[in-house]
Design a protein around this motif. Structure first.
Motif, short mmCIF file in Angstrom:
data_model
loop_
_atom_site.label_atom_id
_atom_site.label_comp_id
_atom_site.label_asym_id
_atom_site.label_seq_id
_atom_site.Cartn_x
_atom_site.Cartn_y
_atom_site.Cartn_z
N HIS A 280 130.57 50.59 41.69
CA HIS A 280 131.27 51.69 42.36
C HIS A 280 131.45 52.85 41.39
CE1 HIS A 280 135.53 50.22 40.91
NE2 HIS A 280 134.58 49.74 40.14
N SER A 281 131.72 54.01 41.98
CA SER A 281 132.12 55.16 41.17
C SER A 281 133.64 55.16 41.14
CB SER A 281 131.59 56.48 41.75
OG SER A 281 131.93 57.55 40.90
N SER A 282 134.16 54.87 39.97
CA SER A 282 135.59 54.61 39.82
C SER A 282 136.26 55.71 39.02
CB SER A 282 135.77 53.27 39.10
OG SER A 282 137.05 53.12 38.58
N ARG A 283 137.35 56.24 39.56
CA ARG A 283 138.15 57.20 38.80
C ARG A 283 138.75 56.51 37.57
NH1 ARG A 283 140.78 61.96 40.48
NH2 ARG A 283 140.67 61.36 42.67
N ALA A 284 139.16 55.25 37.73
CA ALA A 284 139.79 54.53 36.63
C ALA A 284 138.85 54.38 35.44
CB ALA A 284 140.26 53.16 37.10
N ARG A 285 137.54 54.22 35.72
CA ARG A 285 136.57 54.07 34.65
C ARG A 285 135.74 55.33 34.43
NH1 ARG A 285 133.47 48.49 34.60
NH2 ARG A 285 133.07 49.35 32.52
N ASN A 286 136.05 56.36 35.21
CA ASN A 286 135.37 57.65 35.13
C ASN A 286 133.86 57.54 35.30
OD1 ASN A 286 135.26 60.45 34.94
ND2 ASN A 286 134.83 60.40 32.74
N GLY A 287 133.47 56.85 36.36
CA GLY A 287 132.05 56.83 36.64
C GLY A 287 131.58 55.57 37.32
N VAL A 288 130.25 55.42 37.37
CA VAL A 288 129.60 54.32 38.06
C VAL A 288 129.45 53.13 37.12
CG1 VAL A 288 127.51 53.57 39.25
CG2 VAL A 288 128.37 55.90 39.60
N ARG B 52 120.29 52.77 38.72
CA ARG B 52 119.82 54.07 38.25
C ARG B 52 121.00 55.00 37.92
NH1 ARG B 52 114.49 55.63 40.30
NH2 ARG B 52 113.60 54.02 41.63
N LEU B 53 122.11 54.80 38.61
CA LEU B 53 123.23 55.73 38.50
C LEU B 53 124.33 55.23 37.57
CD1 LEU B 53 123.44 56.78 42.24
CD2 LEU B 53 122.51 58.11 40.36
N THR B 54 124.11 54.11 36.90
CA THR B 54 125.11 53.59 35.98
C THR B 54 125.48 54.66 34.94
OG1 THR B 54 124.29 51.33 36.23
CG2 THR B 54 125.62 51.81 34.27
N GLY B 55 126.78 54.88 34.80
CA GLY B 55 127.27 55.85 33.82
C GLY B 55 127.41 57.27 34.33
#
Length: 338
Positions: free
Chosen positions: A303-311, A222-225
């Motif tokens: 995960h919520s990643s700073r490197a990818r700026n999100g979930v 549900r939280l992807t992106g």
């Protein structure tokens, strides 16, 4: 004498250095002969007692006057609740460094007030500053459901084209007030109508570890992106530990707020990992945890990643910085050995 006294204060300050759960700000106001006058603030009476014990054991001939040391937590404290849909928890009494977020209805112990700000303690002991105008002493209805939609749109009437009243964030606890034609009227900020499939009843939370793991995998998608936000714990923006905490809350499991705390309170485990297990990353030299992810099974994670700026989904073995910084893992499920 002063050096010994200062050393004890330094030792106590280091013991209570984690400002997420402790406060120790004590200094020597004066030292004349064998009498020391102390001033400052501590969070708990137990902290002051620990100071007194350390001084008595190390400097038994010292007379200590600590009337000037304020104990902030008191019996029968003032309790307020979050009265808006979402507000920040800050490191200082200002809209500055965000430590976490507070959702509608959450109860807060008011430890100290300073102008429009309150130093607050959450039920799990986590400390920070909250903006007083966003808190309320109104009675919050006992919740019956969790909001599952990342951002629920509250309507004035039970229909999709009704006027929009406000928003309620996923993870918020609300009380069901009415049902009509596939819509639910809930207590939120403000009260309004949501589709019934945006809610999960507390009495219908998954019960077994297997059910919880399966539900977490569905909920994670549900939280992807959702974008990354340091200190965030909602679909407005979320950090790694806020994401892990929210997924557990949705299946009825309470976890601490930050990644290092989550590992410390979980059950340590080794591979192979099951869906819903927590994998931790950080500095391999110091073993300091700086990141947490949720296993989708094995080394595949969300995960919520700073490197990818999100979930987003990643594979630990395929991402060099993750593979090189993996530290350890834990679980909050009761279906596997450590």
């Amino acid at each position: 004498m002063r050096e010994d006294l200062e050393a004890i204060l330094k030792e106590l300050a280091e013991r209570f250095a984690d400002t997420r759960a402790h406060l120790f700000e004590v200094n020597v106001q004066s030292l004349e002969g064998n009498t020391a006058v102390l001033a400052g603030r501590v969070l708990e009476e137990a902290t002051l007692q620990a100071l007194r014990l350390a001084l008595a054991e190390t400097l038994p001939g010292l007379r200590v006057v600590d009337d000037g040391v304020q104990v902030l937590r008191q019996d029968n404290p003032k309790i307020l609740s979050v009265g808006t849909n979402l507000t920040g928890l800050y490191a200082q009494p200002e809209f500055g460094e965000l430590l976490s977020e507070l959702m509608y209805g959450w109860a807060l112990e008011i430890v100290e007030e300073r102008g429009d700000w309150a130093f607050v303690r959450q039920l799990d002991g986590y400390l920070g500053w909250a903006y007083l105008p966003y808190l309320t002493d109104d009675l919050i209805p006992v919740p019956t459901h969790l909001v599952m939609e990342p951002v629920g749109l509250l309507r004035a009437e039970p229909r999709a084209n009704a006027p929009l009243l406000g928003r309620v964030l996923g993870g918020t606890s609300v009380r069901l007030l009415d049902l009509k034609d596939g819509w639910a009227r809930v207590s939120a900020s403000p009260h309004g109508w949501l589709p019934t499939d945006a809610l999960r009843a507390f009495e219908e939370l998954p019960e077994t570890a297997l059910e919880k793991r399966a539900q977490m995998m569905q909920d994670a998608a549900r939280l992807t992106g959702v974008p990354y936000l340091w200190g965030g714990c909602s679909a407005n923006g979320i950090d790694c530990s806020g994401f892990a905490q929210l997924l557990h809350r949705w299946v009825g499991i309470a976890t601490p707020r930050d990644a290092d705390m989550q590992y410390r309170h979980g059950k340590p485990i080794e591979p192979p990992f099951l869906p819903g297990d927590l994998l931790f990353f950080g500095d391999t030299d110091t073993s300091r945890i700086t990141h947490v992810t949720i296993s989708l099974g094995g080394w595949q994670i969300i995960h919520s990643s700073r490197a990818r700026n999100g979930v987003y989904v990643d594979d630990v073995q395929s991402v060099p910085h993750l593979k090189e910084s993996y530290l350890r893992a834990c679980t909050y499920m009761d279906d596997r050995e450590g």
